[in-house]
Design an enzyme around this catalytic site. Structure first.
Site, mmCIF file in Angstrom:
data_model
loop_
_atom_site.group_PDB
_atom_site.id
_atom_site.type_symbol
_atom_site.label_atom_id
_atom_site.label_comp_id
_atom_site.label_asym_id
_atom_site.label_seq_id
_atom_site.Cartn_x
_atom_site.Cartn_y
_atom_site.Cartn_z
ATOM 1 N N LYS A 236 -8.838 -1.619 6.098
ATOM 2 C CA LYS A 236 -9.084 -2.268 4.804
ATOM 3 C C LYS A 236 -8.051 -3.351 4.527
ATOM 4 O O LYS A 236 -8.375 -4.432 4.025
ATOM 5 C CB LYS A 236 -9.086 -1.224 3.684
ATOM 6 C CG LYS A 236 -10.237 -0.223 3.774
ATOM 7 C CD LYS A 236 -10.354 0.612 2.528
ATOM 8 C CE LYS A 236 -9.190 1.555 2.326
ATOM 9 N NZ LYS A 236 -9.220 2.703 3.251
ATOM 10 N N ASP B 218 -15.221 2.525 7.254
ATOM 11 C CA ASP B 218 -14.172 3.409 6.738
ATOM 12 C C ASP B 218 -14.679 4.246 5.570
ATOM 13 O O ASP B 218 -14.372 5.436 5.477
ATOM 14 C CB ASP B 218 -12.953 2.600 6.307
ATOM 15 C CG ASP B 218 -11.899 3.491 5.669
ATOM 16 O OD1 ASP B 218 -11.382 4.375 6.387
ATOM 17 O OD2 ASP B 218 -11.618 3.349 4.469
ATOM 18 N N HIS C 121 0.849 -1.190 0.000
ATOM 19 C CA HIS C 121 0.000 0.000 0.000
ATOM 20 C C HIS C 121 0.884 1.238 0.000
ATOM 21 O O HIS C 121 1.818 1.353 0.796
ATOM 22 C CB HIS C 121 -0.920 0.050 1.220
ATOM 23 C CG HIS C 121 -1.759 1.292 1.255
ATOM 24 N ND1 HIS C 121 -2.929 1.407 0.539
ATOM 25 C CD2 HIS C 121 -1.572 2.488 1.879
ATOM 26 C CE1 HIS C 121 -3.433 2.617 0.726
ATOM 27 N NE2 HIS C 121 -2.628 3.283 1.533
ATOM 28 N N SER D 108 -7.849 4.036 8.857
ATOM 29 C CA SER D 108 -8.502 3.941 7.554
ATOM 30 C C SER D 108 -7.768 2.958 6.656
ATOM 31 O O SER D 108 -8.369 2.043 6.071
ATOM 32 C CB SER D 108 -8.538 5.332 6.902
ATOM 33 O OG SER D 108 -9.042 5.262 5.592
ATOM 34 N N ARG E 209 -14.606 12.783 6.845
ATOM 35 C CA ARG E 209 -13.357 13.495 7.142
ATOM 36 C C ARG E 209 -12.947 14.393 5.982
ATOM 37 O O ARG E 209 -12.395 15.473 6.177
ATOM 38 C CB ARG E 209 -12.246 12.487 7.439
ATOM 39 C CG ARG E 209 -12.421 11.768 8.780
ATOM 40 C CD ARG E 209 -11.523 10.548 8.884
ATOM 41 N NE ARG E 209 -10.145 10.874 8.548
ATOM 42 C CZ ARG E 209 -9.350 10.088 7.824
ATOM 43 N NH1 ARG E 209 -9.790 8.936 7.353
ATOM 44 N NH2 ARG E 209 -8.111 10.457 7.587
#
Length: 424
Positions: A190, A164, A85, A186, A171
């Site tokens: 996931k 999320d 990620h 967040s 947000r």
């Protein structure tokens, strides 16, 4: 589950108090189910923005978000899994060559990716520049492709951490995005729900990154690694440079072309270096002893790329879209490029149509910015520096404004420095 007064919880966090595990679990579930209103959760998000979540609250918050949805299971696969990620940057097309490269080395890569918002590009938007390619797969199709091909890049299903999705949108419109605690929860909710055995995080730092300072980037990296490990996911993080954009392109089709160039054995040195660095980390986390440089040089990674694209309906050999309008920016003087502002380049690509201001906005497949030289390279007056591409000529002037001071040219050469700055 016990019920609580949400206003009492907001006051507790506003005043610097600590929420109990039961209070956090109730709050996340009640917000996801509609029992807590957006205005109340916005107040809580602002309280957390200023007060934070401590070392017990944050894992509980993250797990509560995971438990609002499903968890994927890759235990049936014949090989270990690893995912990557990135926190987002300009020209960050690394996922595209990385997933097939790691798969070519014997590790399954379930890469659940997203779309771009603002100046940072989205992996799914880039791949959708390939004719026929589709982002949405069922869990069964995803598992079948991972077993057969070894890599998949697709959209996350709506069943993963629905809390999320709802909280992120809130947000985004309440000025509470830049919270290390909530960013970490967040991302990791996931990724943990995804079910991968190993995870390598690429945390960007610099002008074109979400985190502008090394201090904040290191803090984000440490926080996410701790969350991953606590959940039983073998997690590591690299902190990587994002003052200058990666590679030589920022956009959609142009980044796909650059990724294919890397898979073919070429491509910009910084893209190749970061791809290999992340691949080595993913293989090490998965316990696989293999040389990703060899898999790249031999063409095995390219073979997996073609099979991966074809498996999702795309034609890997089809020509990529070409923009209707182009504009060239030329160097004003002789010398060496001493800096290139990643944020300025990302903003220009966005204004050309490569990105979106709102999640529902369309993007142009052919829009983007390419450049011929980077930090440390010599240029001559009049030489092409940037090429701007778009299907809408009216977008060009504002993109040119963004690039007006993007490059500094000096008399002395500056070393571009390493891409990987640290690890944790």
């Amino acid at each position: 589950m016990a019920s609580f007064d949400v206003v009492d919880l907001i006051r507790t966090k506003r005043d610097g108090g600590v929420l109990s595990d039961d209070e956090i679990r109730w709050l996340i579930r009640a917000y996801t189910d509609g029992g807590v209103g957006d205005e109340q959760m916005a107040a809580m998000a602002m309280a957390i923005f200023f007060r934070g979540l401590d070392g017990r609250e944050l894992p509980t918050w993250t797990t509560a978000m995971i438990n609002t949805g499903e968890r994927m299971d890759f235990s049936s696969l014949s090989r270990p899994t690893a995912d990557k990620h990135s926190t987002g940057g300009v020209g960050d097309k690394i996922t595209l060559p990385l997933a097939p490269l790691v798969a070519a080395c014997g590790v399954a890569v379930p890469q659940l990716s997203g779309r771009g918002l603002g100046h940072t590009g989205g992996t799914l938007d880039k791949l959708e520049a390939i004719p026929g390619w589709r982002a949405s797969l069922s869990n069964a199709d995803m598992l079948a492709q991972l077993e057969d091909v070894g890599a998949v890049i697709c959209a996350a299903g709506t069943g993963l951490a629905p809390a999320d999705k709802k909280l992120y949108a809130l947000r985004d419109v309440t000025g509470t995005v830049e919270s290390i605690a909530m960013i970490s929860a967040s991302i990791m909710s996931k990724k943990i729900a995804e079910g991968t055995g190993s995870l390598v995080l690429d945390v960007k730092t610099g002008s074109g990154a979400f985190m502008k300072t090394r201090e904040n980037s290191d803090a984000l990296a440490r926080t996410m690694v701790a969350l991953g490990k606590a959940a039983g996911v073998n997690t590591v993080a690299l902190v990587t440079a994002m003052d200058a954009p990666l590679g030589r392109s920022a956009g959609n089709a142009c980044e796909v072309a650059e990724a294919v160039e890397v898979l073919a054995g070429g491509g910009p040195a910084d893209v190749v270096d970061l791809t290999l660095a992340l691949a080595r980390e993913m293989l090490a986390c998965a316990g696989v002893d293999a040389d990703p440089a060899e898999a790249l040089a031999s063409g095995r990674a390219m073979d997996v790329w073609k099979r991966m694209i074809a498996a999702q309906g795309g034609d890997p050999d089809s020509p990529l879209p070409v923009a209707q309008h182009t504009e060239v920016v030329r160097a004003a003087s002789d010398g060496f490029i001493t800096s290139m502002d990643a944020m300025a380049v990302g903003l220009a690509a966005w204004r050309l149509g490569a990105g979106r201001a709102r999640k529902e906005d369309p993007v142009q497949a052919a829009a983007g910015v390419t450049w011929t030289a980077g930090v440390g390279d010599r240029v001559s007056a009049g030489q092409e520096l940037f090429r701007l591409s778009t299907d809408d000529a009216d977008r060009v002037p504002r993109a040119l404004e963004a690039l007006a001071d993007a490059v500094t040219i000096g008399a002395e050469r500056v070393d571009p420095g390493p891409v990987v700055l640290g690890a944790c």
